[in-house]
Design a protein around this motif. Structure first.
Motif, PDB file in Angstrom:
ATOM      1  N   SER A  49      48.388 -16.633  16.700  1.00 15.50           N
ATOM      2  CA  SER A  49      48.788 -17.783  17.505  1.00 15.50           C
ATOM      3  C   SER A  49      48.541 -19.073  16.742  1.00 15.50           C
ATOM      4  N   THR A  81      40.371 -12.452  22.033  1.00 15.02           N
ATOM      5  CA  THR A  81      40.624 -11.034  21.767  1.00 15.02           C
ATOM      6  C   THR A  81      39.365 -10.359  21.247  1.00 15.02           C
ATOM      7  N   THR A  86      43.025 -17.858  21.005  1.00 17.17           N
ATOM      8  CA  THR A  86      43.590 -16.527  21.264  1.00 17.17           C
ATOM      9  C   THR A  86      42.868 -15.456  20.461  1.00 17.17           C
TER      10      THR A  86
END
Length: 276
Positions: A164, A173, A169
């Motif tokens: 991203s 994760t 992001t």
């Protein structure tokens, strides 16, 4: 052309990455760690840098001075401090990478610090243990220049996947994965201690293997307990970042905090039943 890379933080990950990158043709690596300033521990760590064929800088400023890419590899609770100390010494042509296991909010706070001088910022999220594989460990990256910088580092043997242009992001994760992995490690600690104390370890392992035949539970328990004992303090800091992320989502982060406390307590020197 020589690629100049600097590491802020010369612990387990910093040493492994620095050593492997320094061995690549056309790469020069500089490292700085606050331990260098410790009269008792500093000389040994500087000697390690000499053996790794990397240059041990005298300060954050010196480490950043000539580097095209500056990589922060400190503990999770030091990520913002490291960025704040580096920020005055960063120029627009430089890229600052934070690979620490911190929350998206912390990554953005780091980005705010280093962008003050106009430098680029990229977040890294290391998605597996680095031991053994080193720079080939899977890494997710994020940021406006993540694709270009990741491509250049991948030419050196790294395995970075841009996910991203936005910051957060990749780290989200990573931390969502860590809830499972670090949580399972904490469970394995208590399972091992309790089942051995009760004398029921073989029976419980047999039951687990029957319920989840794809897992070698005996090996999993041994490996995970060892990891917590060795790395629990650092992983506790990571799980507190996970708790912060969960709370910022409006969810309950108490489980992540409990995982952090278990990792930290088990990693400390033992004097009671856990020392058996």
């Amino acid at each position: 052309m020589t690629l100049e890379i600097a590491f802020i933080g010369y612990g387990e990950v910093g040493q492994l990455f620095a050593r492997q990158l320094a061995a690549k043709p056309g790469v020069r690596v500089t490292v700085y760690d606050i331990v260098f300033d410790d009269p008792n521990r500093g000389p040994a760590l500087r000697q390690r840098a000499l053996e790794d064929k990397v240059y041990a800088a005298a300060s954050t400023a010196e480490a950043c001075k000539a580097a095209e890419t500056v990589i922060s590899a400190v503990t999770a609770d030091s990520a913002v401090t490291a960025a704040r100390q580096a920020a005055p010494h960063l120029q627009p042509q430089q890229t600052y990478i934070d690979l620490n296991s911190v929350s998206p909010a912390t990554k953005r706070e780091v980005a705010d610090q280093v962008r003050q001088g106009g430098s680029s910022f990229i977040e890294f999220a290391v998605m597996a243990p680095v031991g053994g594989v080193g720079i080939e460990v899977p890494i997710l990256s994020g940021g406006r220049t993540a694709e270009a910088v990741s491509a250049r580092l991948n030419e050196l043997g790294m395995k970075i996947t841009p996910v991203s242009p936005e910051i957060g992001t990749a780290s989200a994760t990573k931390l969502c994965r860590s809830i499972v992995i670090k949580g399972l490690e904490a469970l394995m600690v208590d399972f091992t201690l309790a089942s051995e104390k009760a004398g029921v370890m073989p029976a419980v392992l047999a039951s687990l293997n029957a319920s989840y035949p794809g897992m070698d539970w005996e090996s999993v328990a041994k490996i995970m307990v060892s990891r917590v004992q060795q790395h629990g303090t650092r992983r506790a800091a990571e799980m507190r970042e996970a708790s912060r992320m969960i709370a910022e989502m409006g969810l309950d982060g108490s489980l992540a905090n409990a995982i952090a406390e278990r990792h930290e307590s088990f990693a400390k020197p033992k004097s009671g039943p856990e020392a058996d």
